[in-house]
Design an enzyme around this catalytic site. Sequence first.
Site, short mmCIF file in Angstrom:
data_model
loop_
_atom_site.label_atom_id
_atom_site.label_comp_id
_atom_site.label_asym_id
_atom_site.label_seq_id
_atom_site.Cartn_x
_atom_site.Cartn_y
_atom_site.Cartn_z
N CYS A 1 31.06 44.62 33.06
CA CYS A 1 32.10 44.05 32.31
C CYS A 1 31.93 43.58 31.59
O CYS A 1 32.50 42.84 31.21
CB CYS A 1 33.11 43.94 33.10
SG CYS A 1 33.79 44.69 34.88
N HIS B 1 36.96 34.76 31.39
CA HIS B 1 36.97 36.40 31.42
C HIS B 1 38.80 36.37 32.14
O HIS B 1 39.03 37.35 31.90
CB HIS B 1 35.96 36.41 32.15
CG HIS B 1 35.79 37.91 32.80
ND1 HIS B 1 35.13 38.55 31.95
CD2 HIS B 1 36.22 38.03 34.52
CE1 HIS B 1 35.12 40.03 33.23
NE2 HIS B 1 35.58 39.43 34.03
N GLU C 1 34.61 30.64 36.79
CA GLU C 1 34.16 30.05 35.67
C GLU C 1 34.86 29.06 35.21
O GLU C 1 34.59 28.32 34.39
CB GLU C 1 34.71 31.79 34.71
CG GLU C 1 36.55 31.39 34.31
CD GLU C 1 36.73 32.70 33.91
OE1 GLU C 1 36.51 32.04 31.77
OE2 GLU C 1 37.79 33.40 33.61
N LYS D 1 43.93 38.98 29.84
CA LYS D 1 44.04 40.23 30.54
C LYS D 1 45.16 39.82 31.72
O LYS D 1 45.86 40.91 31.88
CB LYS D 1 42.84 39.51 31.60
CG LYS D 1 41.43 39.92 31.41
CD LYS D 1 40.06 40.15 32.19
CE LYS D 1 38.71 41.19 31.53
NZ LYS D 1 38.29 39.57 31.32
N HIS E 1 42.03 44.17 32.61
CA HIS E 1 41.30 44.30 32.93
C HIS E 1 40.23 45.98 32.35
O HIS E 1 40.24 46.69 33.56
CB HIS E 1 40.46 44.43 33.76
CG HIS E 1 39.01 43.70 33.85
ND1 HIS E 1 38.15 43.96 32.63
CD2 HIS E 1 38.02 43.30 34.86
CE1 HIS E 1 36.52 43.69 33.45
NE2 HIS E 1 36.75 42.94 34.16
N PHE F 1 29.92 42.43 37.14
CA PHE F 1 29.72 43.27 38.67
C PHE F 1 28.09 43.46 38.49
O PHE F 1 27.55 44.11 37.49
CB PHE F 1 29.95 44.03 39.53
CG PHE F 1 31.65 44.31 39.57
CD1 PHE F 1 32.16 43.12 40.15
CD2 PHE F 1 32.46 45.48 40.56
CE1 PHE F 1 33.15 42.91 40.81
CE2 PHE F 1 33.62 45.47 40.84
CZ PHE F 1 33.47 44.28 41.35
#
Length: 423
Positions: A169, A309, A320, A341, A346, A405
């Site tokens: 990602c 993010h 975050e 997002k 996403h 990930f």
Amino acid sequence: MNRGVAITGIGAVAPGGVGVKAYWNLLIAGRSATRTISHFDAAPFRSRVAAEVDFDPARCGLTQQEIRRMDRATQFAVVSAREAWQDSGLDPDALDPTRIGTAIATAVGCTTSLEREYVVCSDAGRKWDLDHEYVVPELYRHFVPSSMAAEVAGDLGAEGPAAVVSTGCTSGLDALGYAVDLIREGSADLMIAGGTEAPIAPITAACFDAIHATTPRNDDPEHASRPFDRGRNGFVLGEGAAVLILEETESARRRGARVYAEIKGYGARCNGYHMTGLKPDGREMAEAIRAALREARLDRTAIDYINAHGSATQMNDRHETAAFKTALGAHAYRTPISSIKSMIGHSLGAVGALEIAACALAIEYDVLPPTANLFEPDPELDLDYIPITARDQRTDVVLSVGSGFGGFQSAMVLAAANSRSRS
């Protein structure tokens, strides 16, 4: 010599509209493009919502041969690259093609085509021994993700370095970081760089269902993605692409190009901790932010806006938030933050590039996109997440971050060009 790197062209294929204008209008309107999945029958799945692109490849200028040859994600990349190239105002006849490079990001490659061909050659999974005679001749192109960069490079006549970056990602940010490095080191004068993804397919849905990463809020698709909200319960899968034209800043100025922004700094770290888990202190993301600021030679107090993010998972949003506080100190509480997002979902390896495009446009127009669907802020997440409505604000320096990930954490700093006039 630390050559400056400018963004001089932007192209986008995004949920809610094809083209940069439609994409930006969606973001500043705070309008969500998430809906019930229509690409396949999602009834058996836990999460049945996604941010899909209404995309007609023929209307976007692709020939029937190109449509047959290219996976949906590759089509997105080529269409975005063409728009970015036109936007940049570059004259192909004035360029050395061997000095033009390509860097395209993807996390899951040609998923749409690979799944379709597996279903055919396995007779919908009934045959263990696959019959290769039933697959299309283009299967090899779909199997090898490098075909994405090759198609973009071939379409625009780029004969310099070409690569696909796949780091989950964070791929979109990392591909742009790689492109910046090539320009700075002198390996290329111009880079066609960005990310593309078309992952909305049964195999992807099943994978994320298995780990409960995607939201089960199927009864209200438009409001399913809720970053930083108390009721957040997973991300919404998306698709799309963004491609940027990057060139050496002084060269761009000499030719009178419009410079949306300069990419000033980039940093990346890995937590070496867990494939999908995140430490709550956000230390590795904070380190990536610090690295990007050091490269940009900017103090943390220079940041005017953070593009988060913001995946809308319980773990990420805590992670975050902690990272921003660690990296920016008290300035984190004074800095507006948002997650787009909430509107475009996403799109895995593409979303970092889509977010950088949004950051460049925020600098260009002095408008900060909001976090849609932030109805009930989580009191644990106590920063300014720009709820619901876009905000007019002078914006010179922007930080964008990504988390993926594998423990990947990336950060990029953009700044207004030095020549930008201000009233």
